[in-house]
Design an enzyme around this catalytic site. Structure first.
Site, PDB file in Angstrom:
ATOM      1  N   ASP A  69      73.430  47.582  41.384  1.00 23.45           N
ATOM      2  CA  ASP A  69      74.414  46.903  40.534  1.00 23.45           C
ATOM      3  C   ASP A  69      75.100  45.710  41.198  1.00 23.45           C
ATOM      4  O   ASP A  69      75.184  45.634  42.422  1.00 23.45           O
ATOM      5  CB  ASP A  69      75.506  47.902  40.127  1.00 23.45           C
ATOM      6  CG  ASP A  69      75.042  48.831  39.021  1.00 23.45           C
ATOM      7  OD1 ASP A  69      73.822  48.952  38.817  1.00 23.45           O
ATOM      8  OD2 ASP A  69      75.912  49.443  38.376  1.00 23.45           O
ATOM      9  N   HIS A 128      74.633  43.646  33.124  1.00 24.64           N
ATOM     10  CA  HIS A 128      75.842  44.339  33.608  1.00 24.64           C
ATOM     11  C   HIS A 128      77.090  43.528  33.232  1.00 24.64           C
ATOM     12  O   HIS A 128      78.081  43.562  33.952  1.00 24.64           O
ATOM     13  CB  HIS A 128      75.723  44.524  35.122  1.00 24.64           C
ATOM     14  CG  HIS A 128      76.630  45.565  35.708  1.00 24.64           C
ATOM     15  ND1 HIS A 128      77.029  46.703  35.045  1.00 24.64           N
ATOM     16  CD2 HIS A 128      77.227  45.641  36.934  1.00 24.64           C
ATOM     17  CE1 HIS A 128      77.813  47.412  35.832  1.00 24.64           C
ATOM     18  NE2 HIS A 128      77.957  46.790  36.981  1.00 24.64           N
ATOM     19  N   HIS A 160      82.037  41.600  34.826  1.00 23.78           N
ATOM     20  CA  HIS A 160      82.392  42.925  35.369  1.00 23.78           C
ATOM     21  C   HIS A 160      83.843  43.315  35.069  1.00 23.78           C
ATOM     22  O   HIS A 160      84.581  43.776  35.943  1.00 23.78           O
ATOM     23  CB  HIS A 160      82.132  42.968  36.883  1.00 23.78           C
ATOM     24  CG  HIS A 160      81.805  44.344  37.380  1.00 23.78           C
ATOM     25  ND1 HIS A 160      82.771  45.243  37.782  1.00 23.78           N
ATOM     26  CD2 HIS A 160      80.624  44.986  37.540  1.00 23.78           C
ATOM     27  CE1 HIS A 160      82.197  46.366  38.166  1.00 23.78           C
ATOM     28  NE2 HIS A 160      80.891  46.238  38.021  1.00 23.78           N
ATOM     29  N   HIS A 220      74.256  49.756  45.060  1.00 25.24           N
ATOM     30  CA  HIS A 220      74.783  48.392  44.861  1.00 25.24           C
ATOM     31  C   HIS A 220      74.133  47.416  45.835  1.00 25.24           C
ATOM     32  O   HIS A 220      74.042  47.704  47.027  1.00 25.24           O
ATOM     33  CB  HIS A 220      76.298  48.375  45.053  1.00 25.24           C
ATOM     34  CG  HIS A 220      77.036  49.118  43.976  1.00 25.24           C
ATOM     35  ND1 HIS A 220      77.138  50.487  43.957  1.00 25.24           N
ATOM     36  CD2 HIS A 220      77.685  48.667  42.868  1.00 25.24           C
ATOM     37  CE1 HIS A 220      77.826  50.856  42.887  1.00 25.24           C
ATOM     38  NE2 HIS A 220      78.170  49.775  42.193  1.00 25.24           N
TER      39      HIS A 220
HETATM   40 ZN   LIG Z   1      79.192  47.292  38.625  1.00 29.61          ZN
END
Ligand SMILES: [Zn+2]
Length: 258
Positions: A80, A131, A135, A228
């Site tokens: 991510d 995503h 964010h 991540h």
């Molecule tokens: Zn994230």
């Protein structure tokens, strides 16, 4: 010794000469400028020609995806918050080294900054996941208009960064803060809502050994693992992967998609 005083006529001649030189230099600079006229004031000029994405694909099921549907001992790695110039290439190299694939949940803002990483991720057989643009972890509480801008905007940013129409089969809510509205909107835009079954908690930076242990404890056939590649220093994640990838292989796992 006596110094000669520069009398007025000489002063004027020098002044005229300097003025002429300055004028000529200025004219030369202005004359040369058209070649640079296309460039904007932004630090990096656009690297690709303008691209308008095609309409989104048909709607899909809005239900959350937590597992890989592929049969057998399959594990789906997800990364991510990237792409990130420091960590994404290292993670891609590690994945290639172990003949592994993964899904990259990218931020639109990052994708537009590093479009070459988006094309690299695709070229290596990985999948893209939207995503959102920025964010916003409280996205579920925002207005319809804002939610649309973040979800559809993220999808569009990925298309523009790739420079062609590319599949973005998944959407992931920032911080996994889901709501039915978010999933429904993503589904209408052709994206499955991608959750996870194992949180490596690499985002808390607990040390590579802890990340490895968390994944080893939680992994099972069909697991979707949250990792991540951006959003902070990710050396621990990279170090953990160096151990996890061969370990998963040794356990008979294949790498697949959610
Ligand atoms: Zn994230």
């Amino acid at each position: 010794m006596r110094y000669r005083v520069l009398r007025p006529p000489y002063c004027y001649r020098w002044a005229v000469l300097i003025l002429a030189l300055v004028t000529m230099t200025t004219l030369a600079v202005v004359a040369l400028r058209p070649s640079a006229q296309g460039a904007s004031a932004a630090p990096t000029p656009p690297r690709r020609p303008a691209f308008t994405p095609a309409p989104p694909p048909p709607p899909v099921e809005p239900a959350l995806v937590r597992h890989s549907s592929e049969p057998g001992r399959v594990v789906a790695l997800t990364f991510d918050d990237g792409p990130d110039p420091a960590h994404t290439p290292r993670i891609l190299d590690l994945l290639s080294e172990h003949d592994a694939v993964a899904t990259f949940c990218m931020l639109g803002s990052q994708a537009r900054r590093y479009p070459e990483l988006v094309t690299d991720v695709l070229a290596r057989g990985m999948r893209l996941c939207d995503h959102t643009v920025s964010h916003d972890q409280e996205l579920r509480t925002r207005s319809e208009q804002r939610v649309m801008a973040e979800i559809v905007g993220g999808w569009t940013d990925l298309q523009i960064a790739a420079g062609e129409d590319v599949p973005v089969p998944y959407f992931r809510a920032p911080a996994g803060n889901w709501s039915e509205r978010l999933s429904t909107l993503a589904a209408r835009h052709g994206m499955r809502s991608l959750a996870w079954s194992v949180d490596s908690r690499d985002w808390t930076r607990p040390g590579a050994a802890r990340i490895v242990a968390t994944v080893k404890d939680g992994v099972e056939p069909g697991a979707v693992i949250l990792l991540h590649d951006a959003g902070g220093p990710r050396e621990e994640t990279v170090a953990a992967l160096e151990e996890l990838l061969p370990w998963l292989r040794a356990q008979g796992y294949q790498f697949g998609f959610p």
